[in-house]
Design an enzyme around this catalytic site. Structure first.
Site, PDB file in Angstrom:
ATOM      1  N   ASP A 118      50.206  33.436  46.552  1.00 32.35           N
ATOM      2  CA  ASP A 118      51.049  34.595  46.860  1.00 32.35           C
ATOM      3  C   ASP A 118      52.543  34.263  46.860  1.00 32.35           C
ATOM      4  O   ASP A 118      53.372  35.156  47.055  1.00 32.35           O
ATOM      5  CB  ASP A 118      50.655  35.191  48.225  1.00 32.35           C
ATOM      6  CG  ASP A 118      49.284  35.843  48.187  1.00 32.35           C
ATOM      7  OD1 ASP A 118      48.785  36.102  47.082  1.00 32.35           O
ATOM      8  OD2 ASP A 118      48.709  36.084  49.271  1.00 32.35           O
ATOM      9  N   CYS A 123      45.611  44.843  43.117  1.00 30.99           N
ATOM     10  CA  CYS A 123      46.575  44.309  42.156  1.00 30.99           C
ATOM     11  C   CYS A 123      45.886  43.901  40.856  1.00 30.99           C
ATOM     12  O   CYS A 123      44.724  43.546  40.862  1.00 30.99           O
ATOM     13  CB  CYS A 123      47.212  43.046  42.734  1.00 30.99           C
ATOM     14  SG  CYS A 123      48.294  43.338  44.106  1.00 30.99           S
ATOM     15  N   LYS A 170      50.450  41.038  56.598  1.00 28.43           N
ATOM     16  CA  LYS A 170      49.551  42.021  55.974  1.00 28.43           C
ATOM     17  C   LYS A 170      48.125  41.467  55.869  1.00 28.43           C
ATOM     18  O   LYS A 170      47.160  42.158  56.207  1.00 28.43           O
ATOM     19  CB  LYS A 170      50.069  42.347  54.563  1.00 28.43           C
ATOM     20  CG  LYS A 170      49.060  43.084  53.702  1.00 28.43           C
ATOM     21  CD  LYS A 170      49.578  43.353  52.306  1.00 28.43           C
ATOM     22  CE  LYS A 170      49.379  42.240  51.300  1.00 28.43           C
ATOM     23  NZ  LYS A 170      48.049  42.137  50.689  1.00 28.43           N
TER      24      LYS A 170
END
Ligand code: EPU
Length: 420
Positions: free
Chosen positions: A306, A115, A22
């Protein structure tokens, strides 16, 4: 709104294939704005963030086709103003700024959302554009970046938390069409930056040093079309690897890039996880008893922020005291309270989470708060006894292609349910 129902306690077993990254594909899609010619991008994951980027490019005037895992973009004509609501929905959309400034000398983009993992300023992106001679205005929720002439310069991009990934991408992209030479100091070294630089080079850009803290871009008059295959998603691969270990299963992860995963694989090995590497294939299982460990998130090649939430799940099922310190994003511990609902014992001390691992996890309804927190809740649900319902999984669909189907393929009892 969809939720995931997980009946946990079943070890993951089998093979899974990793999708395209992504965080590589979003800036590469934005880079297609730098040329009038057709660009074909392969191994594009089918994610809602990719859908958003498709719509953003369309709102700027590009024609975009998404067919299977191939995206074709032709940006004959481009306008400098992005759709406010589309851009606001996704933090990654900030990376249209560099290509628009490069091609049009003008970008007007809404301040991005995304986010809930801290304040996420864009000061370094703006510093980058100023470094090429652009002027900046902020008005009505929009950032307006204009340059009569774009001129290469020396830009130091190190911030409070180190380099910026998308800031580096933006500067690299704008600089490809600036006059003269741009030197980016304290550039992000992430593999996604290297993949973008590789794609831009195939489009005719002159870029040296991507993957190191100093990137030198020599501006060219124009860029041309490209065919490019996106690198595999190292975060997705790490998530499945942790899933195998946390559920005491054995998973073969295909199409991964272990050379992008050194920090994660090293920590997994410290934690008592056995990882066999054969080319692009990883086989992951416990190598005996799990061991507590300490992890600090850092810019690449350090441990990725992440993967922090997912790693916390492994720590939660590992007897003993583990510490995880988050150095990239403040408030990226939203998953802690939700993991506590499953019985995990975790306390937060400043930037660190102290995990008293080994408590039995038992299923509960939980709420996903951001993409990687959602992935962690899914892993915890798989490791827990009983049923876990993960609500608000639209976060998960932003960044994991077919995660429920892939997990079912590994034997997980996981169902998507729609709650009106
Ligand atoms: N920062 C600033 N000023 C800026 C930009 C960033 O202070 O102008 C700070 C941030 O607040 C943070 C640090 O610099 O403390 C690093 O942020 P960075 O700019 O590198 O993050 P990003 O480029 O916006 C990308 C990924 C994130 C990933 C980070 C760090 C994409 C689309 N997003 O964000 O991915 O966490 O790099 O590796 O590439 C995710 O996939 O879940 C995700 C959040």
């Amino acid at each position: 709104m969809d939720s995931l129902l997980i009946k946990g306690g079943v070890p993951l077993h089998g093979e899974v294939t990793i999708s395209g990254a992504k965080n590589a594909v979003l800036p590469i899609m934005a880079a297609t704005l730098l040329t009038k010619e057709k660009c074909v991008i392969r191994q594009v994951p089918n994610l809602s963030d990719v859908q958003f980027m498709t719509e953003i490019l369309q709102s700027l005037g590009a024609s975009v086709r998404f067919d299977g895992n191939v995206v074709t973009v032709q940006a004959n004509k481009v306008k400098p103003v992005g759709d406010y609501d589309l851009i606001r929905k996704m933090r990654g959309s900030i990376c249209i700024m560099g290509p628009l400034v490069g091609r049009l000398r003008h970008a007007r983009v809404s301040l991005p959302g995304g986010c809930i993992i801290g304040t996420r300023p864009i000061d370094l992106h703006l510093k980058a554009m100023k470094g090429l001679g652009a002027s900046i205005g902020i008005e009505g929720g929009y950032v307006d970046v204009k340059a009569r002439r774009l001129v290469g310069g020396d830009v130091f991009l190190g911030g409070r938390a180190g380099p910026t990934v998308l800031g580096t991408a933006n500067l690299m992209m704008a600089a490809t069409l600036a006059d003269g030479v741009t030197t980016i100091e304290s550039a992000a070294c992430e593999p996604e930056v290297v993949d973008l630089a590789y794609c831009l080079s195939k489009m005719g850009a002159k870029i040296v040093g991507a993957g190191s803290p100093t990137i030198v871009v020599t501006g060219v008059k124009e860029l041309h079309g490209v065919e490019h295959e996106v690198i595999p998603d190292r975060i997705e691969a790490a998530t499945f690897a942790i899933g195998a270990a946390a559920t005491n299963g054995e998973v073969t992860i295909k199409g991964a890039r272990p050379d992008h995963m050194h920090a994660v694989l090293d920590k997994l090995s410290d934690a008592g996880v056995k990882v066999e590497r054969k080319g692009l294939v990883l086989t992951v299982k416990r190598g005996g008893r799990l061991k507590p460990t300490d992890v600090t998130t850092l810019p690449y090649a350090g441990f990725p922020t992440d993967v922090q939430a997912q790693m916390m799940v492994l720590m939660a099922v590992t007897p003993g005291l583990s510490v995880i310190t988050e150095r990239i994003f403040e408030s990226r511990f939203m998953h802690v309270a939700e993991l506590a609902r499953l019985g995990a014992e975790i306390s937060i001390e400043g930037p660190s989470a102290i995990v008293k691992g080994g408590r039995k996890l038992s299923g509960a309804p939980v709420m996903a708060s951001d993409l990687r927190a959602s992935a962690a809740l899914v892993l915890a649900g798989l490791a827990a006894q009983g049923t876990t319902q993960v609500n608000r999984i639209y976060h998960l669909d932003r960044g994991y292609e077919h995660i429920d189907a892939k997990l079912r393929g590994l034997g997980a009892r996981i169902q998507r349910v729609n709650q009106q």
